[in-house]
Design a protein around this motif. Structure first.
Motif, PDB file in Angstrom:
ATOM      1  N   ALA A  28       0.924  -1.211   0.022  1.00  0.00           N
ATOM      2  CA  ALA A  28      -0.017  -0.160  -0.174  1.00  0.00           C
ATOM      3  C   ALA A  28       0.849   1.104   0.076  1.00  0.00           C
ATOM      4  CB  ALA A  28      -0.855   0.032   1.243  1.00  0.00           C
ATOM      5  N   LEU A  29       0.345   2.383  -0.635  1.00  0.00           N
ATOM      6  CA  LEU A  29       1.071   3.715  -0.392  1.00  0.00           C
ATOM      7  C   LEU A  29       0.538   4.273   0.829  1.00  0.00           C
ATOM      8  CD1 LEU A  29       0.074   4.918  -4.119  1.00  0.00           C
ATOM      9  CD2 LEU A  29       2.237   3.711  -3.369  1.00  0.00           C
ATOM     10  N   THR A  30       1.448   5.185   1.387  1.00  0.00           N
ATOM     11  CA  THR A  30       1.333   5.402   2.779  1.00  0.00           C
ATOM     12  C   THR A  30       1.697   6.965   2.870  1.00  0.00           C
ATOM     13  OG1 THR A  30       1.404   3.603   4.036  1.00  0.00           O
ATOM     14  CG2 THR A  30       1.217   5.492   5.314  1.00  0.00           C
ATOM     15  N   PRO A  31       0.767   7.884   2.312  1.00  0.00           N
ATOM     16  CA  PRO A  31       1.210   9.500   2.740  1.00  0.00           C
ATOM     17  C   PRO A  31       1.613   9.674   4.267  1.00  0.00           C
ATOM     18  CG  PRO A  31      -0.772   9.159   1.609  1.00  0.00           C
ATOM     19  CD  PRO A  31      -0.444   7.872   2.240  1.00  0.00           C
ATOM     20  N   ASP A  32       2.367  10.598   4.028  1.00  0.00           N
ATOM     21  CA  ASP A  32       2.755  11.076   5.537  1.00  0.00           C
ATOM     22  C   ASP A  32       1.849  11.733   6.386  1.00  0.00           C
ATOM     23  OD1 ASP A  32       5.400  10.203   5.143  1.00  0.00           O
ATOM     24  OD2 ASP A  32       6.143  11.978   4.309  1.00  0.00           O
ATOM     25  N   ALA A  36      -7.402  17.067   7.517  1.00  0.00           N
ATOM     26  CA  ALA A  36      -8.461  17.133   6.919  1.00  0.00           C
ATOM     27  C   ALA A  36      -9.385  18.330   6.860  1.00  0.00           C
ATOM     28  CB  ALA A  36      -9.216  15.897   8.110  1.00  0.00           C
ATOM     29  N   LYS A  37      -9.093  19.233   7.607  1.00  0.00           N
ATOM     30  CA  LYS A  37      -9.717  20.568   8.008  1.00  0.00           C
ATOM     31  C   LYS A  37      -9.250  21.214   6.222  1.00  0.00           C
ATOM     32  CE  LYS A  37     -10.174  24.898  10.462  1.00  0.00           C
ATOM     33  NZ  LYS A  37      -9.754  25.294  11.485  1.00  0.00           N
ATOM     34  N   ASP A  38      -8.285  21.230   6.114  1.00  0.00           N
ATOM     35  CA  ASP A  38      -7.999  22.205   4.783  1.00  0.00           C
ATOM     36  C   ASP A  38      -7.821  21.078   3.410  1.00  0.00           C
ATOM     37  OD1 ASP A  38      -8.133  24.392   6.010  1.00  0.00           O
ATOM     38  OD2 ASP A  38      -5.622  24.680   6.112  1.00  0.00           O
ATOM     39  N   HIS A  39      -8.067  19.845   3.399  1.00  0.00           N
ATOM     40  CA  HIS A  39      -7.885  18.795   2.615  1.00  0.00           C
ATOM     41  C   HIS A  39      -6.573  18.993   1.947  1.00  0.00           C
ATOM     42  CE1 HIS A  39      -9.508  15.946  -0.243  1.00  0.00           C
ATOM     43  NE2 HIS A  39      -9.448  16.882  -1.332  1.00  0.00           N
ATOM     44  N   VAL A  40      -5.530  18.818   2.557  1.00  0.00           N
ATOM     45  CA  VAL A  40      -3.836  18.991   2.281  1.00  0.00           C
ATOM     46  C   VAL A  40      -3.155  17.825   2.696  1.00  0.00           C
ATOM     47  CG1 VAL A  40      -1.949  20.421   2.281  1.00  0.00           C
ATOM     48  CG2 VAL A  40      -4.091  21.503   2.679  1.00  0.00           C
ATOM     49  N   LEU A  41      -2.782  17.420   1.672  1.00  0.00           N
ATOM     50  CA  LEU A  41      -1.944  16.385   1.848  1.00  0.00           C
ATOM     51  C   LEU A  41      -0.272  16.599   1.818  1.00  0.00           C
ATOM     52  CD1 LEU A  41      -1.948  13.096   1.957  1.00  0.00           C
ATOM     53  CD2 LEU A  41      -1.614  12.972  -0.435  1.00  0.00           C
ATOM     54  N   TYR A  42       0.531  16.172   2.931  1.00  0.00           N
ATOM     55  CA  TYR A  42       1.783  16.583   3.062  1.00  0.00           C
ATOM     56  C   TYR A  42       2.671  15.760   2.993  1.00  0.00           C
ATOM     57  CZ  TYR A  42       0.032  20.864   5.188  1.00  0.00           C
ATOM     58  OH  TYR A  42      -0.374  22.279   5.560  1.00  0.00           O
ATOM     59  N   GLU A  43       3.971  15.669   2.335  1.00  0.00           N
ATOM     60  CA  GLU A  43       4.819  14.774   2.075  1.00  0.00           C
ATOM     61  C   GLU A  43       6.055  15.456   2.939  1.00  0.00           C
ATOM     62  OE1 GLU A  43       6.770  11.192   1.640  1.00  0.00           O
ATOM     63  OE2 GLU A  43       4.553  11.617   1.222  1.00  0.00           O
ATOM     64  N   ALA A  44       6.537  14.659   3.767  1.00  0.00           N
ATOM     65  CA  ALA A  44       7.785  15.329   4.708  1.00  0.00           C
ATOM     66  C   ALA A  44       8.916  14.532   4.070  1.00  0.00           C
ATOM     67  CB  ALA A  44       7.593  15.060   6.019  1.00  0.00           C
ATOM     68  N   LYS A  45      10.208  15.439   4.238  1.00  0.00           N
ATOM     69  CA  LYS A  45      11.393  14.880   3.876  1.00  0.00           C
ATOM     70  C   LYS A  45      12.435  15.406   5.038  1.00  0.00           C
ATOM     71  CE  LYS A  45      10.288  12.597   0.403  1.00  0.00           C
ATOM     72  NZ  LYS A  45      10.195  11.284   0.355  1.00  0.00           N
ATOM     73  N   GLY A  46      13.375  14.354   5.566  1.00  0.00           N
ATOM     74  CA  GLY A  46      14.212  14.874   6.437  1.00  0.00           C
ATOM     75  C   GLY A  46      15.398  15.433   6.152  1.00  0.00           C
ATOM     76  N   TYR A  63       0.009   9.660  -5.040  1.00  0.00           N
ATOM     77  CA  TYR A  63      -1.025   9.753  -4.184  1.00  0.00           C
ATOM     78  C   TYR A  63      -2.425  10.503  -4.418  1.00  0.00           C
ATOM     79  CZ  TYR A  63       2.853   8.858  -0.912  1.00  0.00           C
ATOM     80  OH  TYR A  63       4.027   8.485  -0.192  1.00  0.00           O
ATOM     81  N   ARG A  64      -1.903  11.541  -5.132  1.00  0.00           N
ATOM     82  CA  ARG A  64      -3.168  12.434  -5.504  1.00  0.00           C
ATOM     83  C   ARG A  64      -4.196  11.742  -6.654  1.00  0.00           C
ATOM     84  NH1 ARG A  64      -1.936  18.110  -7.817  1.00  0.00           N
ATOM     85  NH2 ARG A  64      -3.244  19.066  -5.937  1.00  0.00           N
ATOM     86  N   LYS A  71      -9.469  16.852  -7.076  1.00  0.00           N
ATOM     87  CA  LYS A  71      -9.418  18.266  -7.754  1.00  0.00           C
ATOM     88  C   LYS A  71      -9.321  19.318  -6.542  1.00  0.00           C
ATOM     89  CE  LYS A  71     -11.441  16.628 -12.117  1.00  0.00           C
ATOM     90  NZ  LYS A  71     -10.898  16.966 -13.342  1.00  0.00           N
ATOM     91  N   GLU A  72      -9.821  19.124  -5.651  1.00  0.00           N
ATOM     92  CA  GLU A  72      -9.694  20.140  -4.557  1.00  0.00           C
ATOM     93  C   GLU A  72      -8.641  20.036  -3.716  1.00  0.00           C
ATOM     94  OE1 GLU A  72     -12.622  18.019  -5.136  1.00  0.00           O
ATOM     95  OE2 GLU A  72     -13.410  19.596  -6.546  1.00  0.00           O
ATOM     96  N   LEU A  73      -7.883  18.810  -3.587  1.00  0.00           N
ATOM     97  CA  LEU A  73      -6.923  18.462  -3.019  1.00  0.00           C
ATOM     98  C   LEU A  73      -5.708  19.376  -3.063  1.00  0.00           C
ATOM     99  CD1 LEU A  73      -5.620  16.412  -0.867  1.00  0.00           C
ATOM    100  CD2 LEU A  73      -4.838  15.050  -2.903  1.00  0.00           C
ATOM    101  N   ARG A  74      -5.035  19.940  -2.144  1.00  0.00           N
ATOM    102  CA  ARG A  74      -3.933  20.651  -2.273  1.00  0.00           C
ATOM    103  C   ARG A  74      -2.588  19.693  -1.412  1.00  0.00           C
ATOM    104  NH1 ARG A  74      -4.807  25.939   0.720  1.00  0.00           N
ATOM    105  NH2 ARG A  74      -5.924  24.692   2.398  1.00  0.00           N
TER     106      ARG A  74
END
Length: 116
Positions: A28-32, A36-46, A63-64, A71-74
């Protein structure tokens, strides 16, 4: 990532992660982090390197494709420090927002583009 999740929680945002299963694909793919409030998906890098940012852009694009309301996902990259000007330009051209840690919190948050 933990510090940023705590920062979002203190601002009243609900965050979590999840797994994306794809028919015919192993694992499975696991986004970081998902806000949910702002419909934003973050990918973190070290590390704040071009290679890591390029990887994050590709991960977010993948992921998107599998997220309802895409379409609304940031999407945004979360980095431990400010990247170079050219890396910032790359993110902007790909419509990926940037948040990075500073001595006083997080630059780039709240997100500036495509506010809901």
């Amino acid at each position: 990532m933990k510090a940023f999740a705590a920062h979002l929680a203190a601002a009243g945002h609900e965050t979590h992660s999840f797994q994306i299963t794809i028919k015919g694909e192993p694992g499975a793919l696991t986004p970081d982090l998902y806000d949910a409030k702002d419909h934003v998906l973050y990918e973190a890098k070290g590390l704040t390197t071009r290679a890591n940012v390029r990887m994050a852009i590709g991960q977010l694009a993948d992921y998107r494709r599998h997220i309802p309301g895409r379409k609304e996902l940031r999407v945004a990259v979360l980095l431990p420090s400010e990247p170079t000007a050219d890396v910032k330009d790359l993110l902007g051209e790909e419509y990926v927002e940037l948040v990075y840690q500073t001595d006083h919190g997080f630059a780039g948050w709240p997100l500036a583009y495509n506010q809901p």
